[in-house]
Design a protein around this motif. Structure first.
Motif, PDB file in Angstrom:
ATOM      1  N   GLY A  19      31.391  -3.071  -4.681  1.00 48.98           N
ATOM      2  CA  GLY A  19      32.314  -2.719  -5.589  1.00 48.98           C
ATOM      3  C   GLY A  19      33.408  -3.675  -5.588  1.00 48.98           C
ATOM      4  O   GLY A  19      33.891  -4.023  -6.790  1.00 48.98           O
ATOM      5  N   PHE A  20      34.068  -4.032  -4.536  1.00 54.09           N
ATOM      6  CA  PHE A  20      35.263  -5.167  -4.422  1.00 54.09           C
ATOM      7  C   PHE A  20      34.677  -6.030  -4.747  1.00 54.09           C
ATOM      8  O   PHE A  20      35.547  -7.048  -5.378  1.00 54.09           O
ATOM      9  N   THR A  21      33.681  -6.653  -4.185  1.00 53.30           N
ATOM     10  CA  THR A  21      33.162  -7.904  -4.689  1.00 53.30           C
ATOM     11  C   THR A  21      32.894  -8.272  -6.506  1.00 53.30           C
ATOM     12  O   THR A  21      33.382  -9.260  -6.921  1.00 53.30           O
ATOM     13  N   ILE A  22      32.394  -7.094  -7.009  1.00 47.59           N
ATOM     14  CA  ILE A  22      32.110  -7.054  -8.365  1.00 47.59           C
ATOM     15  C   ILE A  22      33.664  -7.304  -8.988  1.00 47.59           C
ATOM     16  O   ILE A  22      33.908  -7.929  -9.946  1.00 47.59           O
ATOM     17  N   GLY A  24      36.452  -8.421  -7.831  1.00 46.75           N
ATOM     18  CA  GLY A  24      36.997  -9.725  -7.670  1.00 46.75           C
ATOM     19  C   GLY A  24      36.413 -10.669  -8.320  1.00 46.75           C
ATOM     20  O   GLY A  24      37.113 -11.607  -9.016  1.00 46.75           O
ATOM     21  N   LEU A  25      34.959 -10.536  -8.730  1.00 48.98           N
ATOM     22  CA  LEU A  25      34.301 -11.594  -9.587  1.00 48.98           C
ATOM     23  C   LEU A  25      34.935 -11.359 -11.197  1.00 48.98           C
ATOM     24  O   LEU A  25      35.353 -12.248 -11.704  1.00 48.98           O
ATOM     25  N   LYS A  26      35.080 -10.265 -11.292  1.00 48.23           N
ATOM     26  CA  LYS A  26      35.501  -9.884 -12.887  1.00 48.23           C
ATOM     27  C   LYS A  26      37.002 -10.216 -13.053  1.00 48.23           C
ATOM     28  O   LYS A  26      37.158 -11.161 -14.044  1.00 48.23           O
ATOM     29  N   SER A  27      37.863  -9.826 -12.336  1.00 42.36           N
ATOM     30  CA  SER A  27      39.312 -10.004 -12.148  1.00 42.36           C
ATOM     31  C   SER A  27      39.514 -11.829 -12.265  1.00 42.36           C
ATOM     32  O   SER A  27      40.393 -12.244 -13.033  1.00 42.36           O
ATOM     33  N   THR A  28      38.522 -12.387 -11.298  1.00 41.98           N
ATOM     34  CA  THR A  28      38.985 -13.790 -11.173  1.00 41.98           C
ATOM     35  C   THR A  28      38.355 -14.627 -12.414  1.00 41.98           C
ATOM     36  O   THR A  28      38.997 -15.528 -13.150  1.00 41.98           O
ATOM     37  N   TYR A  29      37.327 -13.986 -12.855  1.00 39.55           N
ATOM     38  CA  TYR A  29      36.575 -14.559 -14.022  1.00 39.55           C
ATOM     39  C   TYR A  29      37.690 -14.421 -15.469  1.00 39.55           C
ATOM     40  O   TYR A  29      37.811 -15.568 -16.160  1.00 39.55           O
ATOM     41  N   ARG A  30      38.226 -13.364 -15.588  1.00 39.95           N
ATOM     42  CA  ARG A  30      39.312 -13.207 -16.542  1.00 39.95           C
ATOM     43  C   ARG A  30      40.351 -14.000 -16.513  1.00 39.95           C
ATOM     44  O   ARG A  30      41.127 -14.220 -17.415  1.00 39.95           O
ATOM     45  N   SER A  31      40.891 -14.303 -15.237  1.00 38.36           N
ATOM     46  CA  SER A  31      42.389 -14.735 -15.152  1.00 38.36           C
ATOM     47  C   SER A  31      42.267 -16.232 -14.705  1.00 38.36           C
ATOM     48  O   SER A  31      43.271 -16.875 -14.771  1.00 38.36           O
ATOM     49  N   GLU A  32      41.171 -17.034 -14.302  1.00 35.41           N
ATOM     50  CA  GLU A  32      41.117 -18.280 -13.937  1.00 35.41           C
ATOM     51  C   GLU A  32      40.067 -19.064 -14.735  1.00 35.41           C
ATOM     52  O   GLU A  32      39.035 -19.010 -14.721  1.00 35.41           O
ATOM     53  N   ILE A  33      40.795 -20.115 -15.506  1.00 34.76           N
ATOM     54  CA  ILE A  33      39.954 -20.980 -16.323  1.00 34.76           C
ATOM     55  C   ILE A  33      38.787 -21.563 -15.594  1.00 34.76           C
ATOM     56  O   ILE A  33      38.045 -21.777 -16.048  1.00 34.76           O
ATOM     57  N   ALA A  34      39.398 -22.288 -14.304  1.00 32.81           N
ATOM     58  CA  ALA A  34      38.411 -23.109 -13.567  1.00 32.81           C
ATOM     59  C   ALA A  34      37.131 -22.357 -13.169  1.00 32.81           C
ATOM     60  O   ALA A  34      35.869 -22.672 -13.411  1.00 32.81           O
ATOM     61  N   PHE A  35      37.336 -20.952 -12.826  1.00 34.70           N
ATOM     62  CA  PHE A  35      36.411 -20.088 -12.311  1.00 34.70           C
ATOM     63  C   PHE A  35      35.352 -19.873 -13.301  1.00 34.70           C
ATOM     64  O   PHE A  35      34.197 -19.770 -13.302  1.00 34.70           O
ATOM     65  N   LYS A  36      35.946 -19.451 -14.522  1.00 36.04           N
ATOM     66  CA  LYS A  36      35.050 -19.236 -15.657  1.00 36.04           C
ATOM     67  C   LYS A  36      34.467 -20.270 -16.251  1.00 36.04           C
ATOM     68  O   LYS A  36      33.202 -20.168 -16.487  1.00 36.04           O
ATOM     69  N   GLN A  37      34.869 -21.715 -16.092  1.00 37.59           N
ATOM     70  CA  GLN A  37      34.096 -22.752 -16.572  1.00 37.59           C
ATOM     71  C   GLN A  37      32.923 -22.896 -15.525  1.00 37.59           C
ATOM     72  O   GLN A  37      31.796 -23.183 -15.867  1.00 37.59           O
ATOM     73  N   GLU A  38      33.161 -22.634 -14.120  1.00 38.75           N
ATOM     74  CA  GLU A  38      32.073 -23.098 -13.073  1.00 38.75           C
ATOM     75  C   GLU A  38      31.070 -21.870 -13.311  1.00 38.75           C
ATOM     76  O   GLU A  38      29.708 -22.181 -13.154  1.00 38.75           O
ATOM     77  N   VAL A  39      31.436 -20.802 -13.642  1.00 36.58           N
ATOM     78  CA  VAL A  39      30.625 -19.776 -14.000  1.00 36.58           C
ATOM     79  C   VAL A  39      29.703 -19.814 -15.268  1.00 36.58           C
ATOM     80  O   VAL A  39      28.573 -19.583 -15.156  1.00 36.58           O
ATOM     81  N   LEU A  40      30.189 -20.418 -16.262  1.00 33.86           N
ATOM     82  CA  LEU A  40      29.526 -20.541 -17.358  1.00 33.86           C
ATOM     83  C   LEU A  40      28.717 -21.887 -17.296  1.00 33.86           C
ATOM     84  O   LEU A  40      27.591 -21.926 -17.988  1.00 33.86           O
ATOM     85  N   LEU A  41      28.918 -22.774 -16.540  1.00 32.21           N
ATOM     86  CA  LEU A  41      27.901 -23.872 -16.249  1.00 32.21           C
ATOM     87  C   LEU A  41      26.947 -23.447 -15.312  1.00 32.21           C
ATOM     88  O   LEU A  41      25.833 -24.179 -15.309  1.00 32.21           O
TER      89      LEU A  41
END
Length: 121
Positions: A19-22, A24-41
């Motif tokens: 649950g903590f992992t999920i 962490g992934l969700k909150s970082t995806y929402r708040s960090e543009i670089a992480f969002k770009q890496e996930v979308l790639l």
């Protein structure tokens, strides 16, 4: 402590950690543009790696990109903690943030080298 209790605690811990992992992934995806770009790639990376290369190379290329994402998560954690502890400018905080960013950069460089190796060797 009975064995059953320690197993239940272990299972409970596993689900809590998941649950903590999920989160962490969700909150970082929402708040960090670089992480969002890496996930979308990631789907592009997966598609190219698994369609063009054999299993060992595709697995390596996928893993290398996941390592980039992991470093980005660590960098985001460092930045969040640093901003909480010291919101004003501070040379030590700047060094910590720069080191986190450099870790991501080194992971990306290793990723590029791995892709070049797989493509040309």
């Amino acid at each position: 402590m009975p064995i059953k209790d320690s197993i239940a605690t272990g299972v409970t811990h596993f689900f809590q950690a998941t649950g903590f992992t999920i989160e962490g992934l969700k909150s970082t995806y929402r708040s960090e543009i670089a992480f969002k770009q890496e996930v979308l790639l990631l789907p592009v990376i997966l598609l190219v790696a698994w369609l063009l290369f054999g299993f060992p190379s595709a697995l390596l290329l996928t893993s290398m990109w996941l390592i980039v994402c992991a470093f980005e998560l660590c960098n985001s954690a460092i930045e969040n903690i640093a901003d909480l502890v010291m919101p004003e400018k501070n040379e030590f905080i700047k060094r910590a943030k720069d080191a986190g960013s450099a870790a991501v950069g080194v992971a990306i460089a290793a990723n590029i080298c791995t892709w070049l190796y797989v493509i040309f060797v």
